[in-house]
Design a protein around this motif. Structure first.
Motif, PDB file in Angstrom:
ATOM      1  N   GLU A  66       8.737  -7.435  -7.902  1.00 36.31           N
ATOM      2  CA  GLU A  66       7.730  -6.416  -8.191  1.00 36.31           C
ATOM      3  C   GLU A  66       6.326  -6.919  -7.843  1.00 36.31           C
ATOM      4  N   LYS A 114       5.846  -6.716  -4.125  1.00 38.61           N
ATOM      5  CA  LYS A 114       5.543  -5.358  -3.667  1.00 38.61           C
ATOM      6  C   LYS A 114       4.076  -5.018  -3.928  1.00 38.61           C
ATOM      7  N   ALA A 115       3.578  -5.418  -5.094  1.00 37.84           N
ATOM      8  CA  ALA A 115       2.182  -5.132  -5.446  1.00 37.84           C
ATOM      9  C   ALA A 115       1.217  -5.887  -4.541  1.00 37.84           C
ATOM     10  N   ARG A 133       1.465  -3.964  -0.776  1.00 37.14           N
ATOM     11  CA  ARG A 133       1.323  -2.514  -0.583  1.00 37.14           C
ATOM     12  C   ARG A 133      -0.058  -2.183   0.001  1.00 37.14           C
ATOM     13  N   HIS A 134      -0.156  -1.035   0.695  1.00 35.04           N
ATOM     14  CA  HIS A 134      -1.391  -0.678   1.403  1.00 35.04           C
ATOM     15  C   HIS A 134      -2.522  -0.329   0.446  1.00 35.04           C
ATOM     16  N   LYS A 135      -2.192   0.350  -0.642  1.00 38.12           N
ATOM     17  CA  LYS A 135      -3.222   0.793  -1.581  1.00 38.12           C
ATOM     18  C   LYS A 135      -3.054   0.094  -2.929  1.00 38.12           C
ATOM     19  N   LYS A 139      -3.683  -2.921  -4.036  1.00 38.37           N
ATOM     20  CA  LYS A 139      -3.044  -4.229  -4.039  1.00 38.37           C
ATOM     21  C   LYS A 139      -3.406  -4.998  -5.303  1.00 38.37           C
ATOM     22  N   CYS A 143      -6.523  -5.276   4.109  1.00 39.54           N
ATOM     23  CA  CYS A 143      -5.114  -4.885   4.247  1.00 39.54           C
ATOM     24  C   CYS A 143      -4.189  -6.106   4.171  1.00 39.54           C
ATOM     25  N   CYS A 153       0.034  -7.704   4.394  1.00 41.60           N
ATOM     26  CA  CYS A 153       0.798  -6.451   4.462  1.00 41.60           C
ATOM     27  C   CYS A 153       2.296  -6.716   4.497  1.00 41.60           C
ATOM     28  N   SER A 154       2.676  -7.991   4.486  1.00 46.83           N
ATOM     29  CA  SER A 154       4.099  -8.331   4.565  1.00 46.83           C
ATOM     30  C   SER A 154       4.329  -9.698   3.925  1.00 46.83           C
ATOM     31  N   LYS A 184       7.086  -6.845   9.494  1.00 46.50           N
ATOM     32  CA  LYS A 184       6.671  -5.457   9.612  1.00 46.50           C
ATOM     33  C   LYS A 184       5.641  -5.313  10.730  1.00 46.50           C
TER      34      LYS A 184
END
Length: 344
Positions: free
Chosen positions: A114, A117-118, A121-123, A125, A307, A310-311, A316
């Motif tokens: 989790e 993912k946080a 993520r694009h928005k 973060k 950003c 991002c991965s 990605k």
């Protein structure tokens, strides 16, 4: 006590796991450690006091029936007291179920999914550092009752066999011997070769510098092209040696310039200075090289490119389409890091 550790990929992750197992063996010498992984990993064990078991996941041990056969064979051959799942993917979780059916306790790594993912993520973060991967391995072993000392800031424990030494490398009389591993599996982790050429060209024609090019056999042609275009003095290491021999060569170098890749982690096993280049991925995710290398990391600051990252793994495509996290890194910045490392 006899323990079975399962981790099937990738090379860099195994390189982060082995020093943890070495530290356990140092502090708990009576513990018998068995590692099950893909066959190509065997040569990476070097002189570590660890038993290796190959998992043929593409044929003999493929599918549910194959994994059941693998679990049975490992239980019968090793007779472990417990199982450490250092991978925590679908395949290893299926094996965990089989091991439990066979009466074995299983301890599984917490990957902080989790939080990952946080972080990417694009928005909105949450750019907080995750635990280092090697610390996660150590914590999993400790939960199993195995107490030992380990720090991701210490030089990695990695003994080499005497026959893994390569006496004729380095052969150059240059003042500085530099390793470089400019390739990476994913584009989002690979510094553009045209810009890397400018970095190397700064040292081209200078007899004080000799470069050693690391990578896979399939990358040799591109490495040759890069070195010749930059007109550097170089030796091709890629595709010629086994992993322990490559690490033995690295130990003779002044530093390694690498992407966030397996060669970065192999260089950490060698215990040398590492200049690492970060693009879509970020040290916050917990995959930085073992040891003290923070001052030699090269990356676009998050305040300039929010950003990032991002991965987690760099697998990605850039949602912006321009891979600015890499293309915006000026060659001069990397050159300055090299000179800083060579002349502290």
């Amino acid at each position: 006590m006899r323990i079975l550790v399962q981790r099937y990929s990738a090379l860099g992750d195994i390189a982060l796991l082995l020093p943890v197992l070495a530290a356990l063996k140092r502090d708990q010498p009576t513990v018998e450690i068995h590692l099950v992984s893909r066959p190509f990993i065997k040569s990476l064990l070097g002189d570590l006091d660890i038993y290796f078991h190959a998992a043929d996941l593409d044929q003999q041990h493929k599918g549910l029936l194959g994994l059941w056969k693998l679990a049975q064979a490992l239980k019968q051959e090793i007779k472990p007291d417990l199982v450490i799942d250092a991978h925590n993917v679908l395949r290893s979780r299926i094996l965990n179920s089989f091991f439990r059916l066979l009466g074995l306790p299983v301890f599984r790594i917490n990957k902080e999914r989790e939080a990952r993912k946080a972080l990417v993520r694009h928005k909105n973060k949450i750019a907080k550092p995750l635990k280092h991967s090697s610390i996660k391995y150590a914590e999993t072993l400790r939960r199993a009752g195995l107490q030992f000392n380990f720090s991701e800031k210490e030089r990695a424990l990695y003994p080499l066999k005497e026959d893994d030494t390569v006496n004729d490398v380095p052969s150059s009389t240059a003042k500085f011997h530099l390793g470089i591993a400019p390739m990476a599996k994913h584009k989002a982790k690979r510094y553009p070769l045209a810009q890397m050429e400018k970095v190397l060209a700064h040292f081209g024609g200078n007899k004080d510098y000799h470069f050693y090019l690391f990578g896979g056999q399939e990358e040799v042609a591109d490495l040759e092209k890069l070195a010749q275009a930059a007109e550097i003095n170089y030796s091709m290491i890629a595709g010629k040696f086994r992993f322990p021999q490559e690490i033995a060569i690295m130990r003779k170098l002044h530093l390694m310039l690498a992407m966030d890749s397996s060669n970065m982690h192999l260089a950490a096993l060698a215990g040398i200075k590492i200049i690492s280049i970060w693009g879509a991925t970020h040290p916050l995710a917990g995959f930085s090289p073992l040891g003290e290398h923070e001052d030699l990391m090269v990356q676009v600051p998050r305040k300039e490119l929010d950003c990032r990252p991002c991965s987690i793994f760099g697998n990605k495509e850039c949602f912006r389409g321009d891979y600015a996290c890499l293309t915006n890194l000026a060659p001069e910045k990397i050159i300055a890091k090299i000179e800083q490392a060579l002349n502290p």
